[in-house]
Design a protein around this motif. Structure first.
Motif, short mmCIF file in Angstrom:
data_model
loop_
_atom_site.label_atom_id
_atom_site.label_comp_id
_atom_site.label_asym_id
_atom_site.label_seq_id
_atom_site.Cartn_x
_atom_site.Cartn_y
_atom_site.Cartn_z
N LYS A 76 0.85 -1.19 0.00
CA LYS A 76 0.00 0.00 0.00
C LYS A 76 0.88 1.24 0.00
N ILE A 77 0.53 2.21 -0.82
CA ILE A 77 1.26 3.47 -0.85
C ILE A 77 0.28 4.60 -0.57
N GLY A 78 0.76 5.65 0.05
CA GLY A 78 -0.12 6.76 0.38
C GLY A 78 0.61 8.09 0.32
N ALA A 79 -0.16 9.13 0.12
CA ALA A 79 0.38 10.49 0.10
C ALA A 79 -0.66 11.43 0.69
N THR A 80 -0.19 12.41 1.43
CA THR A 80 -1.08 13.38 2.08
C THR A 80 -0.54 14.78 1.88
N ALA A 81 -1.40 15.68 1.45
CA ALA A 81 -1.07 17.11 1.40
C ALA A 81 -1.54 17.74 2.71
N GLU A 135 3.20 -6.41 3.45
CA GLU A 135 3.03 -7.64 4.21
C GLU A 135 3.86 -8.73 3.54
N PRO A 136 5.17 -8.81 3.87
CA PRO A 136 6.05 -9.76 3.17
C PRO A 136 5.68 -11.21 3.42
N LEU A 137 5.17 -11.52 4.61
CA LEU A 137 4.68 -12.85 4.95
C LEU A 137 3.33 -12.72 5.64
N SER A 138 2.55 -13.75 5.59
CA SER A 138 1.23 -13.71 6.22
C SER A 138 1.36 -13.38 7.71
N GLY A 139 0.67 -12.35 8.16
CA GLY A 139 0.71 -11.94 9.55
C GLY A 139 1.85 -11.02 9.92
N TRP A 140 2.72 -10.71 8.98
CA TRP A 140 3.86 -9.82 9.25
C TRP A 140 3.67 -8.53 8.44
N ILE A 183 10.45 23.19 11.25
CA ILE A 183 10.00 21.89 11.74
C ILE A 183 10.76 20.82 10.95
N PRO A 184 11.54 19.98 11.60
CA PRO A 184 12.35 19.00 10.87
C PRO A 184 11.50 17.87 10.28
N TRP A 185 12.05 17.17 9.32
CA TRP A 185 11.37 16.01 8.76
C TRP A 185 11.31 14.90 9.81
N VAL A 186 10.32 14.05 9.67
CA VAL A 186 10.11 12.95 10.63
C VAL A 186 9.89 11.67 9.84
N ALA A 187 10.63 10.62 10.17
CA ALA A 187 10.43 9.30 9.57
C ALA A 187 10.08 8.32 10.68
N ARG A 188 9.09 7.47 10.41
CA ARG A 188 8.66 6.48 11.41
C ARG A 188 8.59 5.10 10.75
N PHE A 189 9.01 4.09 11.50
CA PHE A 189 8.96 2.72 11.01
C PHE A 189 8.23 1.87 12.04
N ALA A 190 7.35 1.00 11.57
CA ALA A 190 6.62 0.10 12.47
C ALA A 190 6.69 -1.32 11.93
N ASN A 191 6.75 -2.26 12.85
CA ASN A 191 6.87 -3.67 12.50
C ASN A 191 5.90 -4.46 13.38
N GLN A 192 5.00 -5.20 12.75
CA GLN A 192 4.01 -5.97 13.51
C GLN A 192 4.01 -7.41 13.03
N TYR A 193 4.04 -8.32 13.98
CA TYR A 193 4.00 -9.74 13.63
C TYR A 193 3.10 -10.48 14.60
#
Length: 193
Positions: A76-81, A135-140, A183-193
């Motif tokens: 999924k890809i997304g963009a927000t103005a 979702e590289p693997l089912s549930g991940w 206001i500096p740029w912000v990058a966030r990463f999340a990992n759920q399994y």
């Protein structure tokens, strides 16, 4: 103590999947919210006076986003103005430091204070947010978001009233003011399994 009660920040959000138009992979969303609203009233001339005495600052964000799901690994890809309205409305005091000229005077002598009222507005600041989920693997599930940095450039007035002793030593000319915040740029990463 802050003499004003806490006021919740309002928010209104809506999203719509475009399946009815034959594009079920596409979802559009709109949000209007105020993440920061400070309504504070502290004792005038109190110990905190050089930070704040009264504050009615506000931000309001309007966001229009789109998300699209591709037929591979749940990609999924997304963009927000993002458009931001910024208002600064604050009272504080500054101390001129002239009290060092008096041998028996205490530091931060209030007679050398300047009562300052700042009122500035930036009506339109643009930024963008981009997102990616996979979702590289089912549930991940892995996701990444990136918010662009942006600059607030507010203009308005700075009005100052000098304390009794300070007014005999100095005077104020003009009241135009400007404020720049990066206001500096912000990058966030999340990992759920």
């Amino acid at each position: 103590n802050n003499m004003k009660p806490t006021i919740p920040s309002p928010g209104l959000f809506a999203s719509y999947n475009m399946a009815s138009a034959g594009m079920e992979e596409l979802t559009l969303a709109l949000g209007i919210y105020g993440p920061i609203f400070t309504y504070q009233d502290w004792p005038k001339g109190g110990a905190q006076r050089y930070s704040i005495e009264e504050s009615h600052n506000m931000q309001a964000h309007t966001a229009l986003g789109a998300g699209y799901e591709l037929p591979w690994k749940g990609l999924k890809i997304g963009a927000t103005a993002l458009l931001t309205y910024f208002k600064l409305n604050t009272d504080l005091r500054l101390n001129a430091g002239f009290d060092v000229l008096e041998p028996f005077s205490t530091p931060e002598n209030s007679e050398y204070d300047a009562m300052v009222h700042l009122e500035m507005t930036d009506s339109f600041t643009a930024a963008g947010i981009f997102s990616l989920a996979l979702e590289p693997l089912s549930g991940w599930l892995m996701s990444l978001t990136y918010q662009m940095g942006y600059g607030v450039e507010a203009s308005g007035t700075i009005d100052a009233v000098l304390g009794d002793t300070l007014s005999e030593l100095a005077e104020v000319e003009g009241n135009e003011g400007s404020l720049k915040i990066n206001i500096p740029w912000v990058a966030r990463f999340a990992n759920q399994y």
